[in-house]
Design an enzyme around this catalytic site. Structure first.
Site, PDB file in Angstrom:
ATOM      1  CG  ASP A   7      -0.123  -0.054   2.542  1.00 10.94           C
ATOM      2  OD1 ASP A   7       0.924  -0.738   2.562  1.00 10.94           O
ATOM      3  OD2 ASP A   7      -0.533   0.571   3.541  1.00 10.94           O
ATOM      4  CB  SER A  16       1.596   7.013  -0.399  1.00 11.40           C
ATOM      5  OG  SER A  16       2.934   7.327  -0.087  1.00 11.40           O
ATOM      6  CE  LYS A  61      -1.373   5.151   3.022  1.00  9.01           C
ATOM      7  NZ  LYS A  61      -0.488   5.038   4.186  1.00  9.01           N
ATOM      8  CD  GLU A  91       1.389   0.293  10.215  1.00  5.90           C
ATOM      9  OE1 GLU A  91       0.563   0.364   9.295  1.00  5.90           O
ATOM     10  OE2 GLU A  91       2.610   0.217  10.020  1.00  5.90           O
ATOM     11  CE  LYS A 123       1.991  -3.077   8.947  1.00  7.81           C
ATOM     12  NZ  LYS A 123       1.774  -3.235   7.517  1.00  7.81           N
ATOM     13  N   GLY A 160      12.021  -1.180   8.354  1.00 11.74           N
ATOM     14  CA  GLY A 160      13.401  -0.859   7.986  1.00 11.74           C
ATOM     15  C   GLY A 160      14.390  -1.936   8.406  1.00 11.74           C
ATOM     16  CB  SER A 219       1.382  -6.800   8.273  1.00  7.01           C
ATOM     17  OG  SER A 219       0.802  -5.883   7.353  1.00  7.01           O
ATOM     18  N   GLY A 229       6.111  -4.756   4.357  1.00 10.80           N
ATOM     19  CA  GLY A 229       6.190  -4.054   3.087  1.00 10.80           C
ATOM     20  C   GLY A 229       7.578  -4.287   2.519  1.00 10.80           C
TER      21      GLY A 229
HETATM   22  P1  13P Z   1       7.247  -1.980   6.270  1.00 12.40           P
HETATM   23  O1  13P Z   1       7.157  -3.448   6.551  1.00 12.40           O
HETATM   24  O2  13P Z   1       8.096  -1.633   5.088  1.00 12.40           O
HETATM   25  O3  13P Z   1       7.550  -1.187   7.513  1.00 12.40           O
HETATM   26  O4  13P Z   1       5.809  -1.529   5.793  1.00 12.40           O
HETATM   27  C1  13P Z   1       4.716  -2.002   6.455  1.00 12.40           C
HETATM   28  C2  13P Z   1       3.660  -0.982   6.463  1.00 12.40           C
HETATM   29  O5  13P Z   1       2.566  -1.226   6.012  1.00 12.40           O
HETATM   30  C3  13P Z   1       3.972   0.320   7.070  1.00 12.40           C
HETATM   31  O6  13P Z   1       2.796   1.038   7.214  1.00 12.40           O
END
Ligand code: 13P
Length: 341
Positions: A24, A26, A98, A178, A220, A264, A290, A292
């Site tokens: 998600d 942006s 999101k 989150e 989260k 990170g 979860s 990214g």
């Molecule tokens: P990261 O795992 O890259 O931190 O991203 C997860 C996410 O959805 C942050 O809002």
């Protein structure tokens, strides 16, 4: 609200062996990721990239319980005209969305942010539900630094998270709550632990005040972890032990599952930490991912914007999803990474 249905979705999102793909980003964030692999961030390239992920049959059907989409993506169609949402559903995964609209500076609190997007959220949720979204995400950002976070920032962000979560449940959508405490600073793991504990306690207090049903949500959080610039980096065992202790102190057992952000951490660290926590065992909720960046960095590199690299990108994605799927059961071993390499 049908709580039984909400609970069913929440439980499916954290099913053992599976976790969530946070796709998600942006428009600003995906541009940063594409810049790193020298790909222009056009609508078509963003579509092609995400289509590659969602068509990764093995990863999606075996290890990915749900996908968090950005507004642009939920309305996009694949090259052949199939809505991207349908590709996710066809793989047996759940589409999510999101819904926060990013952050703004918090008045009177220099350096601190509040997440916005509550106005008209009820109407937007209705449209997302019709399009197929069964869960949503709202991210609050708390930074650690000298004199921050203030209780003001913690409190307004927790309030907004709970407002969002209540609106989601009223729209028959499972909220991913989150509250992210950033790992960017030079603080040590104990400071991260203290701040995160305060943030989680305030968040659950607000969730209760605003009558959010804990059985119908997913948390989260960040892990208890050393800041990236801290000279003393905590070991995998310490991160796992402290994160589990912190969550046990703050998160009611009624919450079906906790799906971490990677924030990170390197790909392998994010996997190792999750695995070590699940190896501790005896937990009142499911613990999964979860991620990214920790799921997408490898496929982005392998793909590099070239159609001839799609299969390689999908293989890289399947590998990370598989490793994290194992970690969600405490069944990962570092040797599995070397074997794949
Ligand atoms: P990261 O795992 O890259 O931190 O991203 C997860 C996410 O959805 C942050 O809002």
């Amino acid at each position: 609200m049908n709580l039984t249905e909400l609970n069913k979705i929440a439980v499916a999102m954290v099913a053992p062996g599976k976790g969530i793909l946070a796709a998600d980003e942006s428009s600003g964030t995906i541009k940063k990721r594409f810049d790193a692999i020298k790909v222009e961030s056009t609508e078509e390239n963003r579509r092609d990239y995400r289509e590659m992920l969602f068509r990764s049959r093995e990863a999606m059907s075996k290890y990915i319980s749900g996908v968090i989409l950005y507004d642009e993506t939920i309305w996009q169609n694949a090259k052949d005209g199939t809505p991207l949402v349908k590709l996710i559903e066809q793989a047996g995964s759940i589409p999510g969305i999101k819904v926060d609209e990013g952050t703004q500076a918090l008045p009177q609190c220099p350096g601190e942010l509040v997440t916005v997007g509550l106005d008209k959220l009820a109407e937007r949720l209705k449209k997302y539900y019709e399009r197929g979204a069964r869960f949503a995400k709202w991210r609050a950002v708390i930074d650690i630094g000298s004199g921050i976070p203030t209780m003001t920032a913690i409190s307004v962000n927790a309030h907004a998270l709970a407002r969002y979560a209540a609106l989601c449940q009223a729209a028959q959508i499972v909220p991913i709550v989150e509250p992210e405490v950033l790992m960017d600073g030079d603080h040590d793991i104990d400071r991260c632990y203290d701040v995160t504990q305060r943030v989680l306690n305030k968040t659950f207090q607000e969730l209760r005040v605003q009558r959010v049903e804990l059985e119908g949500m997913v948390l989260k959080p960040n892990m208890a972890i050393s800041g990236k610039k801290c000279a003393k980096q905590a070991s995998v065992a310490e991160v796992a032990e402290k994160t589990v202790r912190m969550l046990k102190a703050c998160v009611p057992a009624a919450v079906p599952g906790i799906a971490f952000l990677s924030g990170g951490q390197s790909d392998e660290e994010a996997t190792a930490h999750l695995d070590a926590m699940n190896k501790i065992g005896g937990l009142p909720w499911k613990l999964t991912f979860s991620y990214g960046r920790a799921l997408q960095a490898a496929p982005q590199k392998a793909w590099a914007g070239k159609s001839e690299n799609v299969a390689a990108g999908q293989r890289a994605f399947a590998h990370r999803a598989h490793m994290n799927g194992l970690a969600s059961k405490g069944a990962w071993e570092s040797g599995l990474e070397k074997k794949a390499a």
